[in-house]
Enzyme design. Structure first.
Site, mmCIF file in Angstrom:
data_model
loop_
_atom_site.group_PDB
_atom_site.id
_atom_site.type_symbol
_atom_site.label_atom_id
_atom_site.label_comp_id
_atom_site.label_asym_id
_atom_site.label_seq_id
_atom_site.Cartn_x
_atom_site.Cartn_y
_atom_site.Cartn_z
ATOM 1 N N LYS A 44 0.878 -1.170 0.000
ATOM 2 C CA LYS A 44 0.000 0.000 0.000
ATOM 3 C C LYS A 44 0.916 1.220 0.000
ATOM 4 C CE LYS A 44 -3.832 2.106 2.521
ATOM 5 N NZ LYS A 44 -4.621 2.349 1.300
ATOM 6 N N ASN A 68 -14.001 3.023 -4.184
ATOM 7 C CA ASN A 68 -13.334 3.111 -2.888
ATOM 8 C C ASN A 68 -12.664 4.453 -2.661
ATOM 9 O OD1 ASN A 68 -10.186 3.073 -2.364
ATOM 10 N ND2 ASN A 68 -10.516 2.120 -4.352
ATOM 11 N N CYS A 128 -3.444 8.888 -7.115
ATOM 12 C CA CYS A 128 -4.581 8.608 -6.227
ATOM 13 C C CYS A 128 -5.609 9.733 -6.338
ATOM 14 C CB CYS A 128 -4.133 8.468 -4.777
ATOM 15 S SG CYS A 128 -5.531 8.194 -3.681
ATOM 16 N N GLY A 242 -6.303 -3.142 -14.076
ATOM 17 C CA GLY A 242 -7.663 -2.644 -14.225
ATOM 18 C C GLY A 242 -8.607 -3.745 -14.664
ATOM 19 N N GLY A 264 -6.106 -6.508 -8.417
ATOM 20 C CA GLY A 264 -6.520 -5.862 -7.172
ATOM 21 C C GLY A 264 -7.917 -6.249 -6.765
#
Lengths: 303, 258
Positions: A44, A68, A128, A242, A264
């Site tokens: 992370k 998210n 992000c 993705g 992910g």
């Protein structure tokens, strides 16, 4: 049949990579993903300060994926470095240390700092979408993305992956600038949007941050297009991320030009075993279609 | 996906604990949990205190979220998502001893219901610091359950901890232990169970973010089992040589000693 692939001279047993922001809070979790079959694992994102991230809800389950906004929670650089060092020492596959800064200068400082743990790669998260106080992601401007790449390259000798956002007009221009300034690998894409989900009974946006990044199945066509455009524009390898949850998805990403695939959101439906599932299905596809190595698949769609 | 669910009833258990009946029926196993959302405030995980018919959620007032929850009334709406958790209570023994501290009794109640319906013996040990903090259980559990109460100060039942009572009960043919409560208490229960070689399951509480096994925030060292996905109920052997009883992680992911 060979499933190995290469990113900046570093060999991966198979092309699946645990993407940043999924499971990677602890060394033990990264180790579990590695033992479950990931070819490499990404932490992370590590930041310059302790951050709690956003209040719950930080995730919305959609029919086609996830929305998210965890908000870059981070225990602080010292504790993150301890966890990263533990991960590098205990995991026998490449470890990618994702990180971020709030300024170009800070990206350089953070790169130098996390390099102390000697990860196999560092990954600059310039994409992000979920932290309003940080402003527009740095990855939205080719010029800024290039400057960050240069600042990071001047601060470390560890191979650099730059993770790009799809939420731009021309991702090719950004990829070219990032390559020009010394990036070794490009990772694309981060989450799409941001998006919003409103609960119509209460009238409230569900995420406490109101908006969040979209991931999973629904963003795969965007990811494939971005990877295709990037690999057409640069010579450095691309990690395609993705919506990959099956071997066929991985093949599609490889054909678009990716040398490896990030995984992910697929952990949500398939658990940590998703890496083995994808590599198994990838091998089935290869034997059914007479491919003997990934090199024959990577970039095939470019003719 | 979150849906807004009506609160069908509120029952006061003691000065700091209330049980909320939700206008919602679900297919879930004892030990599973849901995430409850108060729009504009926060979302937290809760076990089910009842699974037959409308579900029940038992809440103790400990912070800003639970204080807000205490002010909710019949007819109010709350956001619900779940049930979650692959780690669930399962009936293995003929005589099950349930060990609970305070509101830790909540997720054990559906297990008691299931064990009784299946004709198994059930002993419940329920402990708290003082008499005031005990949950009234006599009526809920009925006559077929042997109930032992403990308080740290001796103001009600046996003076001592729930685990002290467990040690005394062990000779009585108990062949399964299920526990939920403060972690130091559960660590003692785990040690007793391992020592006596009795099958034991415990529920673990950690700071949950996504609740669906993606963010990894509730991963426990060193197994990396995730409380939200692989738990929240674990077998004793899964927790031996783990962070259990020693430390946990806060909202930022930083380690804090228990």
């Amino acid at each position: 049949m060979k499933l190995t692939t290469k990113l900046a001279k570093i060999k991966l047993d198979n092309p699946t990579i645990l993407a940043s922001g999924v499971l990677g809070v602890t060394a033990a979790a990264l180790n579990r993903a590695s033992k479950s079959g990931a070819g490499a694992v990404t932490t992370k994102s590590i930041g310059p300060q302790r951050r709690e991230g956003h209040d719950n809800p930080v995730v919305v389950e959609l029919d086609c994926g996830l929305l998210n906004a965890v908000g870059l929670s981070c225990p602080g650089p010292e504790e993150s470095l301890r966890e990263l060092t533990k991960a590098v020492k205990s995991i026998d596959k490449p470890v990618i240390a994702s990180f971020y800064g709030k300024s170009i200068l800070e990206f350089g400082h953070m790169a130098e700092f996390i390099s102390k743990a000697k990860p196999d790669f560092i990954e600059a998260n310039i994409s992000c979408p979920n932290v309003g106080e940080f402003g527009l992601p740095f990855g939205c401007s080719a010029k800024t993305a290039g400057k960050i790449t240069k600042a990071v390259k001047n601060s470390t000798d560890i191979p650099l992956i730059v993770k790009l956002t799809p939420n731009v007009v021309d991702i090719r221009a950004i990829a070219i600038e990032v390559e020009k300034n010394g990036a070794d690998v490009i990772c694309a894409i981060n989450t799409v949007g941001p998006g919003m989900k409103i609960d119509v009974t209460s009238g409230y946006p569900i995420l406490s941050n109101k908006t969040g990044g979209l991931s999973g199945e629904c963003i795969k066509p965007i990811a494939v297009r971005c990877v295709y455009e990037i690999s057409e524009s640069v010579d450095i390898p691309v990690i395609g991320v993705g919506g990959v949850s099956s071997g066929i998805d991985a093949v599609e990403m490889l054909m678009a030009g990716a040398a490896a695939v990030g995984v992910g959101t697929a952990v949500w439906h398939h658990g940590v075993d998703v890496f083995q599932k994808i590599t198994g299905e990838l091998m089935d596809f290869m034997s059914e279609n007479n491919y003997s190595s990934l090199d024959e698949i990577i970039g095939r769609s470019h003719g | 996906m979150i849906e807004m669910v009506k609160i069908a009833g509120v029952r006061e258990e003691n000065p700091t604990v209330k049980t909320f009946t939700l206008d919602k029926q679900i297919d879930a196993r004892p030990g599973q949990f849901c995430m409850l959302w108060i729009p504009g405030l926060d979302e937290k995980p809760f076990g089910f205190a009842k699974l037959n018919g409308n579900i029940e959620i038992m809440v103790r007032s400990v912070g800003s979220y639970t204080r807000e929850m205490m002010s909710l009334d019949e007819g109010d709406l709350i956001g619900f998502r779940g049930p979650y958790g692959d780690g669930q209570f399962k009936l293995k023994g003929k005589h099950i001893c349930v060990v609970s501290g305070g509101v830790g009794i909540a997720p054990l109640l559906p297990l008691v219901d299931e064990a009784l319906a299946d004709g198994r013996g059930v002993s419940v040990i329920h402990g708290a610091k003082t008499k005031q903090e005990l949950i009234p259980l006599e009526k809920r559990l009925g006559d077929d359950v042997s109930l032992t109460l403990t308080t740290d100060d001796g103001s009600c039942g046996m003076e001592g901890t729930a685990c002290d009572a467990l040690r005394e009960l062990l000779d009585g043919g108990v062949d399964q232990i299920c526990a939920c409560g403060p972690e130091p208490m559960m660590k003692s229960v785990l040690d007793v169970a391992l020592d006596a070689k009795i099958y034991c399951q415990l529920t673990l509480e950690r700071y949950l973010k996504c609740g669906i096994g993606v963010c990894g925030h509730c991963s426990i060292d060193e197994s990396a089992l995730m409380v939200c996905r692989d738990g929240p109920v674990f077998e004793a052997k899964q927790l031996v040589k783990s962070e259990f009883g020693r430390y946990k992680r806060d909202k930022s992911g930083a380690i804090i000693d228990l």
